[in-house]
Structure formats: structure tokens, C-alpha cells
Design an enzyme around this catalytic site. Structure first.
Site, short mmCIF file in Angstrom:
data_model
loop_
_atom_site.label_atom_id
_atom_site.label_comp_id
_atom_site.label_asym_id
_atom_site.label_seq_id
_atom_site.Cartn_x
_atom_site.Cartn_y
_atom_site.Cartn_z
N VAL A 16 -5.40 -4.49 12.58
CA VAL A 16 -5.53 -3.34 13.48
C VAL A 16 -7.00 -3.03 13.72
O VAL A 16 -7.47 -2.98 14.87
CB VAL A 16 -4.79 -2.10 12.92
CG1 VAL A 16 -5.04 -0.89 13.81
CG2 VAL A 16 -3.30 -2.37 12.82
N ASP A 51 -6.90 4.41 4.83
CA ASP A 51 -6.15 4.76 6.04
C ASP A 51 -4.80 5.43 5.82
O ASP A 51 -4.36 6.24 6.64
CB ASP A 51 -5.96 3.51 6.92
CG ASP A 51 -7.20 3.23 7.74
OD1 ASP A 51 -8.17 4.00 7.64
OD2 ASP A 51 -7.21 2.24 8.49
N ARG A 80 -7.24 1.10 -3.22
CA ARG A 80 -8.19 0.97 -2.12
C ARG A 80 -8.96 2.26 -1.97
O ARG A 80 -8.37 3.34 -1.88
CB ARG A 80 -7.46 0.63 -0.82
CG ARG A 80 -8.42 0.59 0.37
CD ARG A 80 -7.91 -0.24 1.53
NE ARG A 80 -6.96 0.45 2.39
CZ ARG A 80 -6.72 0.11 3.66
NH1 ARG A 80 -7.37 -0.90 4.23
NH2 ARG A 80 -5.80 0.75 4.36
N GLU A 138 -12.03 -6.96 8.61
CA GLU A 138 -11.67 -6.28 9.86
C GLU A 138 -12.86 -6.15 10.80
O GLU A 138 -12.95 -5.18 11.56
CB GLU A 138 -10.98 -4.93 9.59
CG GLU A 138 -11.49 -4.14 8.42
CD GLU A 138 -10.50 -3.07 7.90
OE1 GLU A 138 -9.54 -2.70 8.59
OE2 GLU A 138 -10.71 -2.60 6.76
N ASP A 149 4.52 -41.12 -2.71
CA ASP A 149 3.50 -41.61 -3.63
C ASP A 149 2.83 -40.39 -4.26
O ASP A 149 3.28 -39.26 -4.08
CB ASP A 149 2.49 -42.53 -2.92
CG ASP A 149 1.75 -41.82 -1.80
OD1 ASP A 149 1.86 -40.57 -1.70
OD2 ASP A 149 1.06 -42.50 -1.03
N THR A 195 0.83 -1.22 0.00
CA THR A 195 0.00 0.00 0.00
C THR A 195 0.86 1.26 0.00
O THR A 195 1.92 1.31 0.61
CB THR A 195 -0.90 0.04 1.25
OG1 THR A 195 -0.11 -0.25 2.40
CG2 THR A 195 -2.03 -0.96 1.14
#
Lengths: 437, 437, 437
Positions: A195, A56, A88, A162, A392, A20
């Protein structure tokens, strides 16, 4: 077969890194400076998914400018960026106002007049609530697609988990995604936002550090598997703690959570690298409850800690682990050391084993023994150990994940070819691209 | 009351062991040799549920022969086999072809002309997906039942949980099982298949060992409880690691997962034995974070490790645990040792306590104190400890599970009577069969 | 926004303590003596939620008398009781008879003629099963409300989670609670009942102690968050083990489970106190894997254990942690100690940080560095450490939970004002009531 390997609407089967970047900085002549810097990344420093973060990471009063910045910077540099681009936007399950703002920002970023949309792979929606809230976000993206004549579902949707409500919603995706009244097939990443999840759960730790939330990580990984999506762990706050970040990734991988959020290009490098097998294999020993890696010296694997000691005696060996001391014959010592040691294979080792098994299968054998031998040295006493592991079809397939990951990376990230070849050698890389399926 | 104690469609309330055997071996004169050997097991070597495994344990090109072998061997030896017989057929949530093959194999195995069906208790379906996929398997079994005139639901269905989709499906069983359009009441075992689950979740560990998957084990156990089914843990690969296998079982039992997969008759013996209480009770001490069992010598329980030391001083005692040393009076030492020690009761001890509580209840008392006393010896210093534990109805019922398990085993496994009596004595076995409602 | 902060039908956003009392004692002249004693509690000894327990704490043959006692004692003393009052009645998912008895007891306790109902905040329903069983209990309470002319939903309903079915039901609450055909909005507490849950899951531990059930605690906390309810952990049996009870609470808080069952007034005091921040802040050090708190002496924080040692050498420092010894420069030592230490803030510290961030926000700053400095002393060598932590809006909000909890307690529990002021000082209490939101 598996939805994730069908590659449905998205190209990538794996995402190692989710990076981000703030979209607008107050008081900077070029408020989009960080975006410009991030879009220029390539190679191991460039993430699989880059997220211009208009939530954010960007101050609330800068987000309109942030949306404009995203459009501008992606229009300029998106064509060259080696990863996917998923901005975002703002969203909140409890705020219609925030949702409307997020919708407006998506409309702006995707506006064909801005020239960014051909490089935008999807949007990231934070703070989602129950499945009905996810459907609202999906509907906003559908309206964006129709407004601009884009194909239904061409924009991916990733969400940040969240809240407890979102955690529960993940169990409803598989059934909801087939419904003709939505386009939830656009879902791509399930990213944990620890958070805000901690806030929503009202969890408290004495020091204010984040709880480890093992169950949320499991639930996200399992839901991603059930719905054909990709799970990604949230940010690791302490950006200087490289060792802790790598430990977290190793823990996550054992849960099937192969991707992680990165806050800095340094974290991106670690996160691009960590899930791939090591360059060189090595041995681990269980030193009284702690796994310790041995050092290779002159062909032997040497333990130099204090928790294990070994000496030859008149009638065999005395092995001491912690405060437990036992007298052993050569055979017993061999057995004991086999139990204490484990080998971590390199990419080349995995490729060798897979090729060997494929050849055996070709020759009509269903299972073969793979032998692994080494000299282990403790307190100057060197012991040869050798163990057989039966392979296998199931072993072959279960151990194939690191190879599938490697192939996905190699196919989608030509900008990392040079780095990968430097790490693993051209021969190993080429063979790794050819084993399996 | 409880669905599991109603015994609904199946007889067993508990399953300790789930033992798989290959159904056909390539290149062997008698390709069914392993089946013949397994069906001859009895006593502690025979599992509660035997699974002729026509899926992963048998090579793909041998599975038609495997189905024929199952029918033949079960027809011959099924009447004498002391456990239940549930063959595993092929199935895959993503492959209609595999599902059709599994259906054909069930039709063959269950064909009355083969004479096996009267000894077959049900089928094991691997690789199930979401609840709709479970319903497809149920429907195949319903068609088998109708084809051969068997009663609806008379064949049990057990599934292997080896995908995130199946993990989520387990939360939907309780509601789905009452639906008249299916026969899901035939469900019996929920078995975790960790190898393929790891593949489906795309989990990676550095050494290639299996992750521990604690949450899947919890989810399976909780779903089994909610739907009146029985949870079983998957295979423990390292068949020589008897100690690790037993530790895994102890961990599982604390999750309510009392059964486990066994790959060898040796594992079957361990898994039949482990959930039953020990023959003799013993004391544990918390030695600086690790539980250590004490040795009984001349009536005292002796600690002989290095992590705890004790000496008498002029004015009392000095107790050292790890690097913490404290001066204590006799009373304080008693309290401290009560905190550090715990008693593991034998079957006889549990029976004694239950009988004592039942007598008290008869006499009109709702709660009584059970006293447990012992001499604990550390560094030659011997201390008498004694503690009271209050027993009420809730304690009585919560501690009853090992007894209910014992009674279920004794009732359904006459072939183990001799072993159980040899371990516990005739008197204890008889009283154990009579306590508890 | 958040349902829990909307305070919907109940007043409290947080419940620290859930204290049960037997309702009738056999053979006592005043069979309600314990109820009378409990209703007289106040201050830190009085719980947030008091539960006259007419189920497990009271003998089966005394429960009719118990219901009468509840009505009588609450009528007399309910007006003065500082917490909420939620009697527990009998109920069982598998027994219509038990459910009918519980309904009758609710009718008796709530009968206006008894004068208790104006002080009753709701009922606690144990042994619930799937969501349809919860609806039956809700319907019984609705009938009680209508019978006595109480408002719909005015009586809260709390449940005890003690079966796998109830564990699964918790994921269905959010959708069910909006349905006009029930009054499930009355739901208040989700309380885990580990003893009966263990029985329902048929879990076994060698010593008969309770399993830790981390996943149930997570699932309860997450479901409480998703449905706007409050999660509470079950009873801690060993009532003399105060340290263990506090450790359990600290573990729970990291899962967002801030409340716990209390069996004695002493446990109530601990449980009222534990989730609130400490009176004085202090430093922790990671001593070879164990967190140890340092002692303040003459302004320095002193480590006095054996697991870490530090000495000055000619060219710097030698730091030894466990058996790892390293030579470090002053700078490297500073970094190393920063990594090993953590600060536990007091209520005053948290208030200071929040005020500082609020002032910065007022002044237009989105993020500020909070500095924390200390002198750490090991083996007589004293080192100054200082670290910056970036605070942004998300940090601010995530660290606000202890303050919101404090404010909720202060607002609803005037009887604890004196205690809180004595612990934290008038100044800190006043400022704590003003920061946030």
C-alpha cells in the site's frame, strides 16, 4: 552452508505467516482486547510471527498507550504463545521525530521492569529508506540492548519495504551485514508493504486497486536469498476473497516468497496451510490454456469441462482442444495427453520419491526414473498414461524445499503437530521428518 | 565502440548454444564415450560453446576421472572441433573444499603435458556467489595461467548464475572488471542455472516444474549488456518438447538473451537455428488474442481458424473477431486488417530492406517508407492490404541484430556454411554478409 | 518530506508529456518551421516538457543549424510557451567526439547573446552509460553555467536510458547526488529510450516490433522514486494507434510511470489527458477474464456482451460466465456480482470520498466505510449491488496520487484551466484544488 540454514541469529528458517494486531482501540474499556485475543491463538490459527502493530493498525493518538499495552500483554501471555513475537513500532525515513518516537516505544516495550522482553524476539521497522536509514534503526535497537544488558544482536530486526529507496537498499545488505560498525546481522524478515509502496511510487490504477508489483516481489525474494533473510509478501486487502489470497500465495511461492502478511486469524489458517503440500495428490490438465484439476472417480481422473473432448473413431481417436481437432493413433494420443497433464504430488508422494531416490543413491545409483501412471477419462473414453521422470541429485535437492519447510514447521510449532498429523497421517509425518539430508 | 563488438578477449560476439556433456560414465568400458561422441559433432549439430561438464552431469565419485577424460579427449579431437571448448569444473560459494577441487581439476585439464590446453577456450564456474567469490575463481584461473606460462586473461571465465548473491553480483561487474588487481576481463558468458537458482530461492511450484523467472532473465541480459558479456538461458528440461523449447527461445530473444543451454544434439540443432531469421517470410494475424500464422495458397495468405470470420454484405463487409461483429466499408476493413496482421520477414526480406535503406542513405535521404503488401483471405473473401513503415537510422540499426548475428555465425562457423546456404540460398547469404557497415 | 514534493531544483512534481520536435529540416526555406509550430502550442496540445530534439529527430548534417534554430526560436517564443523547455543535444557513452559536439551545442543554445537561455529549463542527454558518464554530462552543464554566469544547478539534466549500463547507473543516483564534487542534483527526468535500448540489449522479435520491457519500466520508476526524480516512458511508434497508446499509459501508471514520450500534438493531447481521472465514473465487469465497461442506461449499468449470461429460475438465478454455469440464490448472486464488478471513480467521486474522510477525521474517526451501490443489468435481469470499502489514513494517502497530479497540473498549467473546467465543472475543479494535505 547457506546462511538461512545456518539459522544464524534466528531460529526459524521459514516464516509462513506475519499477523498484525492493533495495539490499542479507542473507546474500549480494555483497549488491549485485540492483543489479548491474538496472544491466545494456537495451532493453525497462530502465526509463525505475531506483530503487535503500533504503527498503521493503531490510531496515532493511541500509540503511547499501545506500547504500554504490548508490554503488559506480552508479559502476561508471551510464555505460552507458540510463534515468535515482533512488535512493529513507528519509523519514517523522512521524519526524525517519528524515528525518535519509535525508539522511545522500543525502550518502553523492552524495559525489563515490564517483564515482556524475554518473550520479544525482535522489532519490525516500517517505512525504511536507504541503507543508512536501516543502520539508524539498527543503532536504536543496539542502544536498547545495551541499556537493558541484552546481548548484541539478540533482538531481530525486520523491515517493511515500502519505498524505492528501500528496494534499492536490499541489494546492499550482503556487504553491509559483515561490517563491525553495525549489528545488521540482526536482520530477519524483508516484508513488502504494497500500500505505501504504491504511494511512494505514485502509481495509479483506474479502480484504485493495488498494482501486482511482480518485480518488487522478485527483488525482495532475491535479496532475501542473497543476504540469508526471509522474504514476506504484504497484506491482501480483500479479506473475504479466500481464493484470491491462495492464488497470490501460489504465485509468490514460485518466486521463492513463502511467507505472507495475514490480517485475520482466517487468513493465518490459509497462510499456514498453503505452502505445505496437499494431503492428496491430483492431476491437472491444460484445458485450452487454463490449468484445470481432474476429479478422481473409481480410480480414473475425469475431465468434465467443455474445452477438451475426446471420441474413439474407426482408426483411433479424435481429440479436440478448444477449436483444434486432431485425429490421433493410440500412441499419439498417449503422447498428447502426457503433454497436457501434470501431477501435483501430495506430501506422501514427495516423501515416497525422496526415499526411493535415497535408497538408490545408497545402492550406488546417481539417477533413477520415477514412474507416474494414471487413467485419464474424457467424455467417457479412458486412457492409461504413464511417464518417467529422471531424478538426479539436482532434482532431489530442488524438490526438497517443501520438505525442509515441513520439517522447520514441525520442529518449531509443536502446537500444530495434531493438525499436521490429522491432515497427513502419523506415518507420513514421521517419514517426512526423516527424509532429506 | 560497444564492448561486445570490440571482441575484447573472446572471438565470439554471439553464442547461440551452450551444450553440456557428462565427462565420465560409471560402469562403461570407455567412460569418456559421450565426450568422444560430442567432440565429433559438426555443422548444425555442433554447438557454439561445448561444455564437457565435470559438475552436475557427472557423478561426484567420477569427477577426477572426468577431468582426466576431458584432457585426453580434447587433446585428441579439439583441433577439429568447430566451436569453442569451455569445460565446467566444480565450484561452490559456500564450500572451500569444492573450490579447491575445482582448482585442481583446472590445473589438470590445462596441464600442457596433456596437450589439451591449446584447444581449451576457458572454464565454466558454477554456483558462484557474490563478486568476491567471482574474484576467487578468477584468481584460480590466473594461477593456472601463470603455472603454465599462458598469457594473463587468455582463458575465458563463464559463470552459472544460480543464487540471489550471484544475481546481485552481476550489477557490480562493469566497475570490477577494470580493476588492475583482478583479471575479470576474462569473463565471457553469464549462464542462468534455473534448477539450482530455484533451490537457492527456495521456490515451490505445485507440480515441481521450474518457475519461469522472467526477472532473472532480464537481469542477466541487462548485466551482460552493461559489462560487454553474453547472456545464456539455462537448460530446458523436457527434451522431447521441441515446441516449448522454441517458444522459450523466442521469449528469451525479446529479452536480448540470444543463447540457450542444450542438453542433446537435437536441442543444439534447434538452438542454432532458432535465433536466425526464417527461410521464408510469412504473415501473422491476431485471432482474438492469439497470434496465428497464415498459410500461403496461390499467392494469398489464408486464415482458416474459427476465431475470425468475414463476409461481404450489401454495403460492405461484416468482420467477426471472437464474439465482436462489426459492419465495415472497404476502407475500414483495410485499416482493421492492417491492425490485426503483422509480417515476419525472412533473412532475404531483411537484407532487401537494409540494402534499400543503404542506397537511400547514399543518395542523401535520411528516412524512407518501406511498403509491404499482401492478399489476405478469410472465409473465401480476399482483401489486398498494404502498409508503409518509415525507416530511419534508428530503425535500421535496431533491426540489424539478426544480421550481425548471422554474420558472426558465418564468420566463426565455416562448418555451418553448407547448411546456411541450403536454407537461405547462396545469393541471400552473400548479400547478408555485405549489408550493414 | 519526499524529495519529489520538496520540488528541489525543479518546479514540477509530475510530467505527463515529453514532446520531441526536429530542430532543422533539410530543403525547407524555413528549416525551423517545426520548432516554430511547436512553440506556439498551448492548452491540452502543449506538453509539460517540450524537447527541441537535436539528436535522432534531426539529420546528422543539420545539427549545427538545429542548435542555432533552437536558440533563435526559443528566444522569440519561449516567454509565451506554457510548458518547460529542455532541448536534447547529442551525446554517446562510447564517443568522446559526440560528447564534445553536444557540449558545443549546449554552449551555443545557452549563450546569453542569443536570448534563449532565460526560457531554457535544462537539457536532455541521450545515450548515457554508467554513472561516470552521467557525471561527464553534468560537468559539461556546470561549465556552461559558469561560462555564462548562471547559478550552479539552475539547468536541469534529463537522461535517456537506452543501455544496460544506464539501467544499472540508476541504482547509484541516490548516493551520487549528494556528492559535493558534482551537481547531479540537477537531475530531472529519467526517460526510457526503448528503440536504442533494444539495440543495446541485442533483442530480437520475429516481426521487428519493440519488446515490452516491463522490467526496465519498473527499474526506471523505482529509481526515480529512490532519487526524487520523475520517470517517463519512451515513444510509442504507431502514432495512429490511439487505443494502444492509451493502454500503454494505463499499464505504465500501475508502475508509477506517469509520463510518456509524445511524437505528435495528437499524442500530446492523449498523454496530457490519460493520467487524470475520468469525467464520469463507470463500472467494469470481469467477462471471463477480460475487463469490460458497462453502459449506463436509465440508471442501470448494462452488460451486453456474450461472455456472461443471467436468467431467473424457479428457485433463484442461473449465472453463466464463459462455459461455467451456476445456480445461485439472490444473496449468492449479489456476492458473485460484487466479486466480478469494480467501479472506476471520476475526479468528482475521488474528491467526494476524500472530503468525506477528511470530515470524519476532523470528527475524531480513524476509519470509515465508503458505500458504493449500483444496479447491474444482464440479459434484462437487474440486480442491485452495494459494497462497503473501509477507508483509513493509508487508503486516503494511497488514493491521493491522482489528486496531487491534478493539483500540480492546475498550478503549473494555467493554459489548461479552461479545458479542465470544461471537462470536470468549476465546482469539482475548485474542490479538487482544496482536498488533501
Amino acid at each position: 552452508m547457506n546462511m538461512r540454514t545456518d539459522k544464524r541469529l534466528h531460529d526459524r528458517q521459514f516464516v509462513r505467516t506475519f499477523f498484525t494486531t492493533p495495539t490499542a482501540e479507542t473507546g474500549d474499556a480494555d483497549s488491549a482486547k485485540k492483543l489479548r485475543s491474538a496472544i491466545g491463538l494456537s495451532g493453525m490459527q497462530a502465526p509463525d510471527v505475531w506483530v503487535p502493530d503500533n504503527e498503521d493498525a493503531t490510531a496515532p493518538n493511541m500509540r503511547d498507550e499501545g506500547a504500554a499495552n504490548i508490554a503488559e500483554v506480552v508479559a502476561e501471555g508471551g510464555a505460552e504463545f507458540p510463534g515468535e513475537i515482533h512488535p512493529r513500532v513507528v519509523w519514517h525515513r523522512d521524519s526524525p521525530e517519528t524515528r525518535y518516537t519509535g525508539f522511545q516505544h522500543m525502550l518502553e516495550i523492552a524495559d525489563p521492569e515490564n517483564g515482556a522482553i524475554e518473550h520479544i524476539d525482535g522489532f519490525v521497522i516500517p517505512e525504511v529508506g536507504d541503507i543508512d536509514d536501516w543502520k539508524k534503526a539498527d543503532e536504536c535497537i543496539t542502544m536498547v540492548e545495551h541499556e537493558y544488558g541484552l546481548e548484541d544482536g539478540s533482538l531481530a530486526m525486520s523491515v517493511i519495504i515500502e519505498s524505492g529507496a528501500a528496494e534499492q537498499a536490499m541489494t546492499k545488505l550482503r556487504a553491509a551485514m559483515g561490517n563491525p560498525s553495525n549489528n545488521l546481522q540482526r536482520l530477519f524478515l524483508l516484508v513488502i508493504g504494497e500500500v505505501d509502496y504504491t504511494k511512494d511510487m505514485r502509481a495509479i490504477t483506474p479502480t484504485g486497486s493495488l498494482p501486482a508489483w511482480p518485480e518488487v516481489r522478485h527483488n525482495t525474494s532475491s535479496a532475501a536469498s542473497a543476504a540469508g533473510l526471509i522474504g514476506v509478501d504484504g497484506p491482501y486487502d480483500d479479506i473475504r476473497d479466500v481464493e484470491g489470497y491462495n492464488e497470490r500465495m501460489t504465485e509468490n511461492q514460485a518466486k521463492g516468497l513463502l511467507g505472507i502478511w495475514s490480517l485475520t486469524p482466517t487468513q493465518v489458517v490459509e497462510a499456514n496451510r498453503n505452502p505445505l503440500p496437499p494431503q492428496e495428490g491430483y492431476w491437472l490438465i491444460d484445458a485450452n490454456g487454463t490449468e484445470v484439476s481432474l476429479d478422481e472417480q473409481d480410480g480414473a481422473w475425469v475431465y468434465s469441462g467443455d474445452d477438451i473432448s475426446l471420441e474413439e473413431t474407426d482408426d483411433g481417436y479424435r481429440l479436440t482442444v478448444g477449436s483444434d481437432s486432431t485425429q490421433l493413433s493410440a500412441d499419439e494420443l498417449h503422447q498428447e495427453l502426457l503433454g497436457l497433464t501434470e501431477y501435483v504430488p501430495s506430501l506422501g508422494d514427495i516423501v515416497n520419491s525422496m526415499e526411493e531416490f535415497e535408497a538408490a543413491k545408497e545402492a550406488g545409483k546417481g539417477a533413477i526414473a520415477m514412474t507416474r501412471a494414471a487413467s485419464i477419462s474424457i467424455d467417457g473414453v479412458t486412457v492409461e498414461i504413464s511417464s518417467d521422470r529422471m531424478w538426479d541429485e539436482a532434482t532431489y535437492q530442488a524438490l526438497q524445499t517443501p520438505i525442509t519447510l515441513f520439517q522447520d514447521v514441525y520442529e518449531h510449532r509443536p502446537d500444530q503437530h495434531e493438525d499436521l498429523t490429522a491432515i497427513y497421517s502419523e506415518d507420513v509425518v514421521e517419514r517426512a521428518m526423516n527424509v532429506g539430508s
